[in-house]
Design an enzyme around this catalytic site. Structure first.
Site, PDB file in Angstrom:
ATOM      1  N   ASP A 213       0.746  -1.151  -0.174  1.00 14.64           N
ATOM      2  CA  ASP A 213       0.012   0.026  -0.001  1.00 14.64           C
ATOM      3  C   ASP A 213       0.846   1.307   0.139  1.00 14.64           C
ATOM      4  OD1 ASP A 213       0.830  -0.659   2.611  1.00 14.64           O
ATOM      5  OD2 ASP A 213      -1.009   0.096   3.514  1.00 14.64           O
TER       6      ASP A 213
ATOM      7  N   ASP B   4       8.310   4.365  -1.839  1.00 13.85           N
ATOM      8  CA  ASP B   4       7.257   3.805  -0.490  1.00 13.85           C
ATOM      9  C   ASP B   4       6.150   3.291  -1.128  1.00 13.85           C
ATOM     10  OD1 ASP B   4       6.817   3.189   1.842  1.00 13.85           O
ATOM     11  OD2 ASP B   4       5.991   5.354   2.373  1.00 13.85           O
TER      12      ASP B   4
ATOM     13  N   GLU C 242      -0.038  -1.282   6.017  1.00 15.85           N
ATOM     14  CA  GLU C 242       1.324  -0.938   6.592  1.00 15.85           C
ATOM     15  C   GLU C 242       1.020   0.630   6.947  1.00 15.85           C
ATOM     16  OE1 GLU C 242       5.210   1.149   7.107  1.00 15.85           O
ATOM     17  OE2 GLU C 242       3.828   1.347   5.377  1.00 15.85           O
ATOM     18  N   GLU C 243       0.332   1.414   5.723  1.00 13.66           N
ATOM     19  CA  GLU C 243       0.221   2.677   5.942  1.00 13.66           C
ATOM     20  C   GLU C 243      -1.224   3.089   6.586  1.00 13.66           C
ATOM     21  OE1 GLU C 243       2.444   4.841   5.298  1.00 13.66           O
ATOM     22  OE2 GLU C 243       3.868   4.052   3.638  1.00 13.66           O
TER      23      GLU C 243
ATOM     24  N   HIS D 103       6.717   9.884   1.395  1.00 16.99           N
ATOM     25  CA  HIS D 103       5.598  10.576   1.528  1.00 16.99           C
ATOM     26  C   HIS D 103       5.667  11.978   1.159  1.00 16.99           C
ATOM     27  CE1 HIS D 103       4.130   7.891   5.378  1.00 16.99           C
ATOM     28  NE2 HIS D 103       4.643   7.230   4.182  1.00 16.99           N
TER      29      HIS D 103
END
Length: 359
Positions: A15, A45, A79-80, A327
């Site tokens: 994710d 990421d 995970e996010e 991010h």
């Protein structure tokens, strides 16, 4: 030594964080390539690692090398998005599906800059509301100014925090860029006239805690700082805001008051085991492929991995994206970095194979 009962494992995250196309200079949802540079949401990421690991297993399937041990790849979601439960690595551990990985290294592919990340920080995000007394700004002695109260309270809290959680000797050994920190990141107050002292003000921030301190102990301590201030608000008044500022109005029976909240999703930091076979193999692989190994540590946080470490896994973290792109708008990475990462993983598997054959 490794054996056929030990599963070295490689984890990649599927994710990604959200992206607003209006703030990007290119479409975040379309992978584009400009020479060696790859651009798009998730390149660093963490979809670049998903692609790299997929290619590794595709070649294993095609070439069929004779391995003396099984190598397990795990692609996880959520995970996010920690609010979505029951589908991630925590659920795999809960059902014992990763138990065979506990005796072998677990390589978590979710860091950056083509070196091992051997330490991460814990996090506790907080909100502090100051309750004062709304009044005309021309009569400050009749008011309790919550903005000034907050500024002085944060100063006192920080002073006590850095005394109680001073730089730890292990931080230098792990190469942490910073010690544990407590700081404000957002300020707000109710809308009103500029000549009016508001009744409340709010500051939000976080504690970033190196893994050599317990983040829950930090929370207990910060709560005690606030309780001490609330018991005697005027202890913060030393004339620094002028002679008319005060945080108690005894003639009216009023005291300024702080209201502290810690948000959910408190996370612990991780210090990787630098004495494990998994870490030594990682160092050897980086030295062979890149010519050097320069592990680093930061107080950024990685969800999930401390829980895995506490459950008995030898967690080691590495990654081949760019830390500056994490991010961030205009996320990017370099194909050549992922090619080097592919070679690092191939060398790691060769190390496993050699260790098992020698056992």
């Amino acid at each position: 030594m490794f054996s056929d009962d030990i599963y070295p494992s490689l984890f990649a995250i599927q994710d990604v964080v959200t992206a607003n196309p209006d703030t990007w200079t290119f479409d975040p949802f379309t992978l584009t390539q400009n020479g060696d540079k790859l651009q798009g949401r998730g390149v660093t990421d963490c979809l670049g690692h998903v692609a790299m690991l997929t290619e590794l297993f595709r070649q294993l399937g095609e070439l069929k090398p004779k391995l003396q041990t099984s190598v397990l790849a795990v692609f996880i979601a959520n995970e996010e998005n920690a609010t979505l439960t029951g589908v991630g690595v925590d659920e795999l551990v809960k059902h014992g599906l990763l138990d065979k990985c506990k005796e072998g290294p677990l390589y978590w592919l979710d860091t950056a800059d083509s070196q091992p990340c051997i330490g991460t920080g814990g996090i506790a995000a907080w909100q502090l509301i100051a309750h004062g007394k709304l009044f005309h700004s021309g009569l400050p002695h009749k008011s309790i100014n919550p903005i000034e109260f907050l500024m002085d309270a944060v100063t006192e809290i920080q002073k006590r925090f850095y005394k109680d959680f001073a730089p730890h000797p292990e931080e230098a050994r792990y190469g942490f860029a910073t010690c544990s920190t407590l700081k404000p990141t957002q300020w707000s107050y109710p809308a009103g006239s500029i000549n009016q002292i508001p009744g409340t003000a709010t500051v939000c921030g976080d504690c970033r805690v190196t893994p050599f301190y317990d983040v829950y102990e930090v929370i207990v301590k910060v709560r005690s700082y606030v309780e001490d201030i609330n018991s005697n608000p005027d202890s913060l008044v030393t004339g620094q805001r002028g002679p008319c500022s005060r945080y108690e109005l005894p003639e009216e029976g009023l005291k300024g008051r702080l209201e502290l909240t810690f948000f959910e999703n408190v996370g612990k930091g991780v210090a990787c085991n630098l004495e494990s076979k998994g870490f030594r193999a990682l160092v050897e692989a980086f030295n062979e492929v890149l010519g050097d190994c320069k592990p680093y540590s930061i107080t950024g946080s990685l969800p999930c991995i401390r829980d895995l470490q506490d459950a008995g896994f030898d967690v080691q973290t590495l990654g081949f994206g760019k830390l500056a792109a994490y991010h961030a708008n205009n996320e990017y990475g370099y194909l050549s970095d992922f090619q080097k990462g592919f070679r690092v993983l191939a060398v790691l598997m060769d190390r496993y194979n050699s260790a098992v054959q020698a056992a």
